[in-house]
Design an enzyme around this catalytic site. Structure first.
Site, PDB file in Angstrom:
ATOM      1  N   GLU A 184       0.850  -1.186   0.000  1.00 18.66           N
ATOM      2  CA  GLU A 184       0.000   0.000   0.000  1.00 18.66           C
ATOM      3  C   GLU A 184       0.888   1.238   0.000  1.00 18.66           C
ATOM      4  OE1 GLU A 184      -2.134   0.620   3.755  1.00 18.66           O
ATOM      5  OE2 GLU A 184      -0.284   1.725   4.035  1.00 18.66           O
TER       6      GLU A 184
ATOM      7  N   CYS B 112      -3.467  -4.653   4.039  1.00 19.54           N
ATOM      8  CA  CYS B 112      -2.430  -5.537   4.588  1.00 19.54           C
ATOM      9  C   CYS B 112      -2.427  -6.939   3.983  1.00 19.54           C
ATOM     10  CB  CYS B 112      -2.576  -5.635   6.104  1.00 19.54           C
ATOM     11  SG  CYS B 112      -2.267  -4.065   6.915  1.00 19.54           S
TER      12      CYS B 112
ATOM     13  N   THR C 151       2.562   1.695  15.204  1.00 20.60           N
ATOM     14  CA  THR C 151       2.778   0.347  14.673  1.00 20.60           C
ATOM     15  C   THR C 151       3.213   0.292  13.209  1.00 20.60           C
ATOM     16  OG1 THR C 151       0.413   0.224  14.219  1.00 20.60           O
ATOM     17  CG2 THR C 151       1.178  -0.803  16.270  1.00 20.60           C
TER      18      THR C 151
ATOM     19  N   THR D 235     -12.282  -0.829  12.975  1.00 21.45           N
ATOM     20  CA  THR D 235     -11.379  -1.763  12.307  1.00 21.45           C
ATOM     21  C   THR D 235     -11.335  -3.117  13.018  1.00 21.45           C
ATOM     22  OG1 THR D 235      -9.483  -0.985  13.569  1.00 21.45           O
ATOM     23  CG2 THR D 235      -9.842   0.050  11.438  1.00 21.45           C
TER      24      THR D 235
ATOM     25  N   HIS E  18      -2.775 -12.328  10.720  1.00 23.63           N
ATOM     26  CA  HIS E  18      -2.300 -10.971  10.435  1.00 23.63           C
ATOM     27  C   HIS E  18      -2.054 -10.241  11.752  1.00 23.63           C
ATOM     28  CE1 HIS E  18      -1.775  -6.961   9.129  1.00 23.63           C
ATOM     29  NE2 HIS E  18      -2.960  -6.551   9.517  1.00 23.63           N
TER      30      HIS E  18
ATOM     31  N   ARG F 266      -5.865 -12.519  20.316  1.00 24.09           N
ATOM     32  CA  ARG F 266      -7.275 -12.697  20.648  1.00 24.09           C
ATOM     33  C   ARG F 266      -7.979 -13.595  19.631  1.00 24.09           C
ATOM     34  NH1 ARG F 266     -11.011  -7.555  20.834  1.00 24.09           N
ATOM     35  NH2 ARG F 266      -9.682  -6.873  22.543  1.00 24.09           N
TER      36      ARG F 266
END
Lengths: 129, 358
Positions: free
Chosen positions: B90, B122, B163, B213, B246, B255
């Site tokens: 990207e 991503c 990040t 998101t 991811h 999680r």
């Protein structure tokens, strides 16, 4: 640098492709189309250098030419490839880590660009091996 | 030769892989100090301690080339066999002019090949992997080079800045059984139109939907793709030795792994985000590469990528004996993570071009 001028030597810059005279065994980088020793008896072929080399000498640039201001201070060196030819190149890394005789290997980096609208030039720089 | 339920020969896989991570890192503390945020809360929330920073002369194309060369060298591939180069990113350096042609030239694969650039937030890298799988399985090409590479952008002061990292991974996809390092048994995708993250034409930084998101983006797509694949090929989390999801931060993959029934041990080798940050198109592939770096022949890896916008690609992978032969012939992800050079925020801003020179 004009677009066609860069493009003609692109493969040499990307992949360290030079030439080799089969007659006398000498290697050339940047590539030569004719062997200066063997003249018309020379037999020139393309040759891809391993990229392993060592620093012959270097300088640290603090007052850069246009387009390189964002990179100062950077190291400019003459590197001798293991096959023989010497070339002028940037060495990536901290100036205090440089030394004459230091072994280097190639990396693929941005060499420069023609402003915000022009072409981006890619090619080979070196890092301490 | 195995065939999937669509009757297509699926005996395709990863012939070789290569990764690249720039040498520089910035710690969360250094970013938090500039914006007056609490680094401890951020580190605990994101499970990210530092992120990679590109050098002043590195971009998605140079990173893609380094990763691709590493993949070619790892298995001693004749690059002329590569019939397709697809680079997912990207942060392609040009808006128009392919990154993939630069890569193809720099690895010596030109001129008889097809190439294009991919973009799907991503997961553009894994979309490239799937495309190469199809081309290879159909016999259209011999080998395909699929790359995920990014110098991810995060606006100054935005949550993403903690990040958004730099790195890339290349897979060489083939179908000669004797050459396969890892067989990709099958793949499954789950895709919807979900506006959780975007960057408009000409804008330097992306926008995102904040918490949007999470549930409607990441968790919905990753769980559906993962469950869909396991149902399709009749496997369960216990059948796998490792899992990769991811990793935009450390929290989301941890999680989602527990939601799906995968253990902490299964995701551990591939969870490189705490020391790397989110390498966007390279993120899931980096986790697969890090897992291949230590997997044994016969090990099974479950991987699911996610790209905002939004979609997930899931893969079921089995490692072959070939891994032992090629593993040590190129830098491993752990080696690329080792010995970083730390920069402060000022230097980071300079490296990322956030400081405009006259």
């Amino acid at each position: 640098m004009s677009v066609p001028r860069f493009w003609r030597k692109q493969i040499a810059r990307y992949n360290l492709v030079g030439t080799h005279c089969k007659q006398c065994g000498e290697y050339f980088y940047p590539p030569r189309n004719m062997c200066p020793s063997c003249r018309r008896e020379g037999e020139i072929e393309d040759f891809k250098f391993s990229g392993q080399g060592e620093v012959v000498t270097y300088t640290v640039i603090h007052a850069a030419a246009e387009g390189f201001e964002g990179q100062t201070p950077y190291v400019l060196a003459i590197v001798q490839l293991e096959e023989g030819p010497r070339l002028t190149t940037q060495i990536v890394g901290d100036a205090k880590d440089m030394s004459i005789g230091m072994k280097v290997s190639p990396v693929f980096r941005k060499l420069g660009q023609s402003g915000d609208r022009g072409m981006i030039y890619y090619g080979t720089k070196f890092v301490p091996a | 030769m195995e065939t999937n339920q669509n009757g297509v020969n699926m005996s395709v896989g990863i012939v070789s892989y290569g990764a690249y991570i720039p040498r520089y890192r910035i710690k969360i503390e250094d970013i938090a100090r500039v914006w007056g945020d609490d680094a401890d809360i951020l580190k605990a929330g994101l499970m990210v301690n530092e992120k990679s920073v590109p050098d002043v002369d590195e971009d998605a194309a140079t990173i893609a080339v380094e990763a691709a060369r590493s993949a070619v060298n790892r298995a001693g591939i004749d690059a002329q066999r590569v019939g397709a180069v697809y680079t997912g990113s990207e942060s392609h350096p040009y808006a128009v002019k392919p990154t993939s042609t630069i890569v193809a030239e720099a690895v010596g694969a030109t001129p008889v090949l097809t190439a294009a650039d991919f973009e799907f937030a991503c997961k553009a890298g894994t979309a490239a992997v799937q495309t190469c799988m199809g081309l290879v399985a159909s016999g259209m090409i011999d080998l395909g080079l699929a790359i995920g590479s990014d110098v991810a952008q995060g606006a100054p002061g935005d949550a993403l800045e903690y990040t958004a990292a730099a790195g890339g991974v290349a897979f060489i996809i083939g179908n000669r059984e004797s050459e396969l390092t890892a067989i990709i048994e099958d793949t499954y995708s789950f895709t919807t139109d979900t506006p959780d993250f975007w960057r408009r034409e000409g804008m330097p930084y992306p926008e995102h939907g904040g918490r949007f998101t999470g549930e409607p983006g990441y968790f919905k797509h990753v769980t559906n793709a993962a469950k869909g694949l396991m149902q399709k090929i009749n496997t369960k989390p216990d059948d796998y030795d490792y899992a990769v999801f991811h990793q935009p931060n450390g929290k989301f993959p941890s999680r989602v792994a527990s939601m799906l029934g995968f253990s902490k041990e299964q995701i551990k080798p591939g969870l490189v985000v705490p020391r790397l940050g989110n390498t966007y198109s390279g993120s899931c592939m980096m986790g697969i590469a890090a897992t291949l770096d230590q997997a044994k022949p016969g090990d099974r890896i479950f991987a699911t990528a996610f790209g905002s916008g939004a979609g997930s690609d899931a893969f079921s992978i089995t490692v072959t004996d070939k891994i032992e032969e090629i593993r040590n012939s190129a830098p491993k992800v752990e080696e690329l993570l080792a010995d970083p050079v730390y920069v402060d925020y000022a230097k980071y801003a300079r490296h990322k071009g956030k400081i405009r020179l006259a």
